[in-house]
Write a protein that holds these residues in place. Structure first.
Motif, short mmCIF file in Angstrom:
data_model
loop_
_atom_site.label_atom_id
_atom_site.label_comp_id
_atom_site.label_asym_id
_atom_site.label_seq_id
_atom_site.Cartn_x
_atom_site.Cartn_y
_atom_site.Cartn_z
N SER A 3 12.01 -0.10 -12.30
CA SER A 3 11.54 -0.53 -10.99
C SER A 3 10.22 -1.28 -11.09
O SER A 3 9.45 -1.13 -12.05
CB SER A 3 11.37 0.68 -10.08
OG SER A 3 12.60 1.34 -9.91
N LYS A 4 9.96 -2.10 -10.06
CA LYS A 4 8.74 -2.91 -9.99
C LYS A 4 7.77 -2.25 -9.01
O LYS A 4 8.11 -2.02 -7.85
CB LYS A 4 9.09 -4.32 -9.53
CG LYS A 4 7.94 -5.31 -9.56
CD LYS A 4 8.39 -6.65 -8.99
CE LYS A 4 9.55 -7.24 -9.78
NZ LYS A 4 9.96 -8.56 -9.21
N ILE A 5 6.56 -1.95 -9.49
CA ILE A 5 5.57 -1.26 -8.68
C ILE A 5 4.34 -2.14 -8.50
O ILE A 5 3.84 -2.71 -9.47
CB ILE A 5 5.15 0.07 -9.34
CG1 ILE A 5 6.36 1.00 -9.45
CG2 ILE A 5 4.03 0.75 -8.55
CD1 ILE A 5 6.08 2.26 -10.24
N MET A 6 3.86 -2.26 -7.27
CA MET A 6 2.62 -2.99 -7.00
C MET A 6 1.48 -2.01 -6.78
O MET A 6 1.60 -1.08 -5.98
CB MET A 6 2.75 -3.89 -5.78
CG MET A 6 1.47 -4.70 -5.49
SD MET A 6 1.49 -5.58 -3.89
CE MET A 6 2.73 -6.82 -4.20
N LEU A 7 0.38 -2.22 -7.51
CA LEU A 7 -0.83 -1.41 -7.36
C LEU A 7 -1.87 -2.22 -6.60
O LEU A 7 -2.23 -3.32 -7.03
CB LEU A 7 -1.38 -1.01 -8.73
CG LEU A 7 -0.39 -0.31 -9.69
CD1 LEU A 7 -1.07 -0.07 -11.03
CD2 LEU A 7 0.12 0.99 -9.09
N VAL A 8 -2.34 -1.69 -5.48
CA VAL A 8 -3.32 -2.42 -4.65
C VAL A 8 -4.56 -1.55 -4.50
O VAL A 8 -4.56 -0.53 -3.81
CB VAL A 8 -2.75 -2.75 -3.26
CG1 VAL A 8 -3.72 -3.65 -2.50
CG2 VAL A 8 -1.38 -3.41 -3.36
N ASP A 9 -5.63 -1.95 -5.17
CA ASP A 9 -6.87 -1.17 -5.15
C ASP A 9 -7.98 -2.08 -5.64
O ASP A 9 -7.81 -2.83 -6.61
CB ASP A 9 -6.74 0.05 -6.06
CG ASP A 9 -7.82 1.11 -5.79
OD1 ASP A 9 -9.00 0.72 -5.64
OD2 ASP A 9 -7.47 2.30 -5.74
N LEU A 30 2.84 -4.94 -10.84
CA LEU A 30 2.11 -6.02 -10.19
C LEU A 30 0.75 -5.46 -9.77
O LEU A 30 0.66 -4.31 -9.34
CB LEU A 30 2.86 -6.52 -8.95
CG LEU A 30 4.30 -7.01 -9.15
CD1 LEU A 30 4.93 -7.30 -7.79
CD2 LEU A 30 4.32 -8.25 -10.02
N VAL A 31 -0.29 -6.27 -9.89
CA VAL A 31 -1.65 -5.81 -9.58
C VAL A 31 -2.28 -6.70 -8.52
O VAL A 31 -2.18 -7.93 -8.59
CB VAL A 31 -2.53 -5.79 -10.85
CG1 VAL A 31 -3.98 -5.53 -10.50
CG2 VAL A 31 -2.02 -4.73 -11.83
N ALA A 32 -2.91 -6.06 -7.53
CA ALA A 32 -3.67 -6.80 -6.52
C ALA A 32 -4.95 -6.04 -6.24
O ALA A 32 -4.93 -4.82 -6.06
CB ALA A 32 -2.85 -6.96 -5.24
N GLU A 37 -4.35 -10.89 -2.20
CA GLU A 37 -3.55 -10.92 -3.43
C GLU A 37 -2.26 -10.14 -3.25
O GLU A 37 -1.19 -10.55 -3.73
CB GLU A 37 -4.35 -10.33 -4.60
CG GLU A 37 -5.52 -11.20 -5.06
CD GLU A 37 -6.26 -10.57 -6.23
OE1 GLU A 37 -5.82 -9.50 -6.73
OE2 GLU A 37 -7.28 -11.14 -6.64
N ALA A 38 -2.32 -9.03 -2.53
CA ALA A 38 -1.12 -8.22 -2.30
C ALA A 38 -0.09 -9.00 -1.49
O ALA A 38 1.10 -9.02 -1.83
CB ALA A 38 -1.49 -6.93 -1.59
N GLN A 62 -4.41 -1.55 7.73
CA GLN A 62 -4.03 -2.86 8.28
C GLN A 62 -3.05 -3.56 7.36
O GLN A 62 -2.08 -4.18 7.82
CB GLN A 62 -5.28 -3.72 8.47
CG GLN A 62 -6.27 -3.19 9.49
CD GLN A 62 -7.60 -3.93 9.45
OE1 GLN A 62 -8.21 -4.09 8.39
NE2 GLN A 62 -8.05 -4.39 10.61
N LEU A 63 -3.31 -3.46 6.06
CA LEU A 63 -2.42 -4.12 5.10
C LEU A 63 -1.03 -3.50 5.14
O LEU A 63 -0.02 -4.21 5.07
CB LEU A 63 -3.00 -4.01 3.68
CG LEU A 63 -2.15 -4.60 2.55
CD1 LEU A 63 -1.85 -6.07 2.82
CD2 LEU A 63 -2.86 -4.44 1.21
#
Length: 226
Positions: A3-9, A30-32, A37-38, A62-63
């Motif tokens: 699976s593809k995981i996006m990390l937003v921090d 994926l990194v944002a 960027e996210a 909000q995001l």
């Protein structure tokens, strides 16, 4: 495929910490570091998003609301904010889980795995029942319904519907459809596809005359209108 995981921090050390551990499990990451960027990376269709709350500019709440306009994958909030109000707000705006910082990697990975497993189960259950505009197509039972009315299709007609509906908006030539439904070694003629699609359209239009399901791309072939 994992699976593809996006990390937003916005905390790069924490992102690196999570990314290295999750990549070791085989996940695509994926990194944002901020909301802009996210949002730019959403077209890559992550399977799950790990989202911090306290970020400059648009915060995690909000995001999350903005993300929910585009994708429905699980969203796991991670935050040092640990009041009941914070946790409830995270769920109300569209989050699926809430993990307090600091957290253990074991807990994070376990929760990610649990959410992805549930998504897989749900998609597997729904996979054979496809909702297409006003139709429900059951690919296992070989049945098509308009509201509560069952439409009658021959085996070949249903196979054409099944093939096209599982590849919405993709154009296929008569030869490609024929090979998929009849088999590459069949001795028939691909011109039969025209007649079969004509019959399929007529049967659907009897119940739903205002909708287009199979469209003709002149000089190329046919596609299912997604």
């Amino acid at each position: 495929m994992k699976s593809k995981i996006m990390l937003v921090d916005d905390e790069k050390d924490i992102v690196t910490f999570m990314r290295d551990s999750l990549e070791a499990e085989g996940y695509q990451i994926l990194v944002a570091y901020n909301s802009e960027e996210a949002l730019r990376q959403l077209p890559q269709q992550p399977d799950l998003i790990v989202l911090d709350i306290m970020m400059p500019g648009m915060d995690g709440y909000q995001l999350c609301e903005e993300i929910r306009q585009h994708v429905s994958c699980p969203i796991l909030f991670v935050s040092a904010r640990n009041t009941e109000h914070d946790r409830i707000k995270g769920l109300v705006v569209g989050g699926d889980d809430y993990i307090e910082k600091p957290f253990s990697l074991k807990e994070l990975k376990t929760r990610i795995f649990a959410h992805l497993r549930r998504e897989h189960r749900n998609s597997h259950k729904a996979y054979h029942r496809i909702h297409a505009k006003n139709l429900i197509i059951d690919t296992l039972a070989y049945e098509v319904f308009y509201q509560n009315e069952k439409l009658a299709f021959t085996y070949r007609e249903f196979e054409i519907i099944k093939f096209l509906v599982m590849h919405p908006n993709q154009v296929f030539s008569k030869e490609q459809i024929y090979e998929q439904v009849w088999g590459i070694d069949s001795l028939g003629d691909s011109t039969t596809i025209t007649e079969h699609i004509k019959k399929i359209r007529a049967k659907i239009q009897k119940y739903d005359p205002l909708s287009t399901y199979i469209s003709t791309v002149w000089g190329v072939g046919y596609k299912w209108e997604g």
